[in-house]
Design a protein around this motif. Structure first.
Motif, PDB file in Angstrom:
ATOM      1  N   LEU A   1       0.835  -1.211   0.000  1.00 49.88           N
ATOM      2  CA  LEU A   1       0.000   0.000   0.000  1.00 49.88           C
ATOM      3  C   LEU A   1       0.867   1.257   0.000  1.00 49.88           C
ATOM      4  N   ASN A   2       2.042   1.141   0.615  1.00 58.54           N
ATOM      5  CA  ASN A   2       2.948   2.293   0.697  1.00 58.54           C
ATOM      6  C   ASN A   2       3.492   2.717  -0.671  1.00 58.54           C
TER       7      ASN A   2
ATOM      8  N   ILE B   1       1.619   3.241  -3.151  1.00 63.57           N
ATOM      9  CA  ILE B   1       0.596   4.081  -3.772  1.00 63.57           C
ATOM     10  C   ILE B   1       0.800   5.520  -3.298  1.00 63.57           C
TER      11      ILE B   1
ATOM     12  N   ARG C   1      -3.641   6.810  -1.581  1.00 61.08           N
ATOM     13  CA  ARG C   1      -3.640   5.774  -0.534  1.00 61.08           C
ATOM     14  C   ARG C   1      -4.608   6.155   0.591  1.00 61.08           C
ATOM     15  N   GLN C   2      -4.550   7.433   1.006  1.00 57.55           N
ATOM     16  CA  GLN C   2      -5.424   7.901   2.075  1.00 57.55           C
ATOM     17  C   GLN C   2      -6.893   7.752   1.704  1.00 57.55           C
TER      18      GLN C   2
ATOM     19  N   ILE D   1      -7.859   4.108   1.913  1.00 56.40           N
ATOM     20  CA  ILE D   1      -8.000   3.676   3.313  1.00 56.40           C
ATOM     21  C   ILE D   1      -9.297   4.214   3.923  1.00 56.40           C
TER      22      ILE D   1
ATOM     23  N   ALA E   1      -2.443  -6.293  -2.227  1.00 56.88           N
ATOM     24  CA  ALA E   1      -2.661  -5.073  -3.018  1.00 56.88           C
ATOM     25  C   ALA E   1      -1.929  -5.245  -4.339  1.00 56.88           C
TER      26      ALA E   1
ATOM     27  N   TYR F   1      -6.163   0.077  -8.958  1.00 56.40           N
ATOM     28  CA  TYR F   1      -5.586  -0.645  -7.829  1.00 56.40           C
ATOM     29  C   TYR F   1      -6.589  -1.713  -7.391  1.00 56.40           C
TER      30      TYR F   1
ATOM     31  N   GLY G   1      -8.188   6.863  -6.671  1.00 56.72           N
ATOM     32  CA  GLY G   1      -8.562   6.279  -5.393  1.00 56.72           C
ATOM     33  C   GLY G   1     -10.057   6.131  -5.219  1.00 56.72           C
TER      34      GLY G   1
END
Lengths: 109, 227
Positions: A13-14, A16, A21-22, A25, A40, A68, A91
């Motif tokens: 995830l890191n 992205i 990413r936020q 989430i 992921a 994603y 996202g």
């Protein structure tokens, strides 16, 4: 023989971009009471030539769609199941689907 | 070709272990597993298993062909799926053997994890067996199993797969303890996800650390169906 349709690559995830990413989430938090990330992936869809360039050079000038794909074990309405969520490159959730688990009877008994 | 060689070795390993020791008994073991989903997370497993001995060897005597209907087990296990990987179950089994009946209570936990190329299963169970006038036997069992599609990444309908289980059983009866090991390599065929047939070898050795090893080798046939 069929042609190449998409390319998927397992990522953390890191990997992205922070803003995207936020957003992902936040949506996971709103869909599930509780969840655990299982996998992921980044998914590229486009012409065969574009996909081959992405595989070989990790870059292309040809049109390409980036999504994603996130797999989580999540709790919804007191039931825990596996879910596959597809997010676009900004996202935004495109699809949320429950993964039908394969029968495990011959492994349990 | 490599798969055939590997699977051949997989089957021959327990056979070579038996032939290198004194085999006590060999024959057939059949099992029918019928699974009934009770709700989204509960299911009932009914298992009927029977064993027939065909050939026996006692001490230094040679092989002796001797048909014997060993036993029949009828078991029911009610299981609760805690999540996609973990299941808790409890049940009861009746064993019919030589005109006598014994009763067994079973508790089990199983965990199945799906990886890209195979599925890995762990099962921990305990059971308590009561037989008419006999001592209580308590066992603790751990089984690890691997299932792999013969072709491709997952077992799809109308496809073959290989499965191998290794199980370790510790038993306590009166003041005595014993350890049994079971190795079960099988070739399976999935008619559908809910209907699978398996055939292979079920090799068992007990008294592992006591020197009084008893070896049993069964030709194993199992049918798993979910209705």
């Amino acid at each position: 023989l069929g042609g190449i349709q998409d390319v998927e690559k397992t990522i953390s995830l890191n990997n992205i971009v922070a803003g995207v990413r936020q957003k992902i989430i936040q949506q996971l938090d709103s869909v599930f009471r509780k969840y655990a990330l299982e996998k992921a992936q980044v998914q590229w869809t486009g012409s065969g030539e574009a996909l081959v360039q992405m595989i070989q050079k990790n870059a292309t000038t040809l049109p390409l769609v980036l999504n994603y794909e996130i797999v989580v074990k999540g709790r919804k309405e007191n039931l825990v199941n596996m879910y596959e969520l597809l997010f676009d490159d900004s996202g935004k959730a495109v699809r949320v689907s429950e993964i039908v688990q394969r029968n495990t009877d011959n492994l349990d008994y | 070709m490599m798969r055939v060689i590997l699977f051949g070795g997989f089957i021959l390993l327990p056979l070579s272990m038996v032939w290198s020791q004194k085999v006590y008994r060999t024959g057939f073991l059949q099992q029918v597993n019928v699974n009934l989903p009770v709700s989204a997370t509960w299911r009932l497993n009914t298992k009927v298993e029977s064993r027939q001995s065909l050939v026996e060897q006692e001490g230094a005597k040679g092989w002796k062909a001797k048909y014997r209907y060993d036993l029949m087990d009828v078991a029911f296990v009610l299981s609760k799926r805690l999540d996609p990987n973990n299941t808790l179950g409890a049940g009861y089994m009746t064993r019919f053997r030589n005109g006598a009946i014994s009763h067994r209570f079973i508790q089990q936990y199983s965990r199945v994890t799906t990886y890209d190329l195979f599925r890995l299963a762990h099962r921990v169970s305990t059971d308590q067996t009561f037989s008419g006038g006999g001592p209580l036997q308590v066992r603790l069992r751990y089984r690890i199993g691997v299932e792999k599609a013969w072709n491709g990444k997952t077992v799809d309908p109308k496809e073959f797969y290989v499965k191998a289980n290794a199980e370790f059983l510790g038993a306590w009866e009166r003041d005595e303890t014993s350890l049994e090991v079971r190795i079960v390599p099988t070739l399976g065929y999935a008619f559908s996800d809910a209907n699978k047939f398996e055939a292979g070898i079920d090799y068992r050795e007990d008294g592992v650390f006591s020197g009084g090893a008893r070896n049993r080798l069964w030709i194993y046939i199992a049918w798993f169906i979910t209705v």
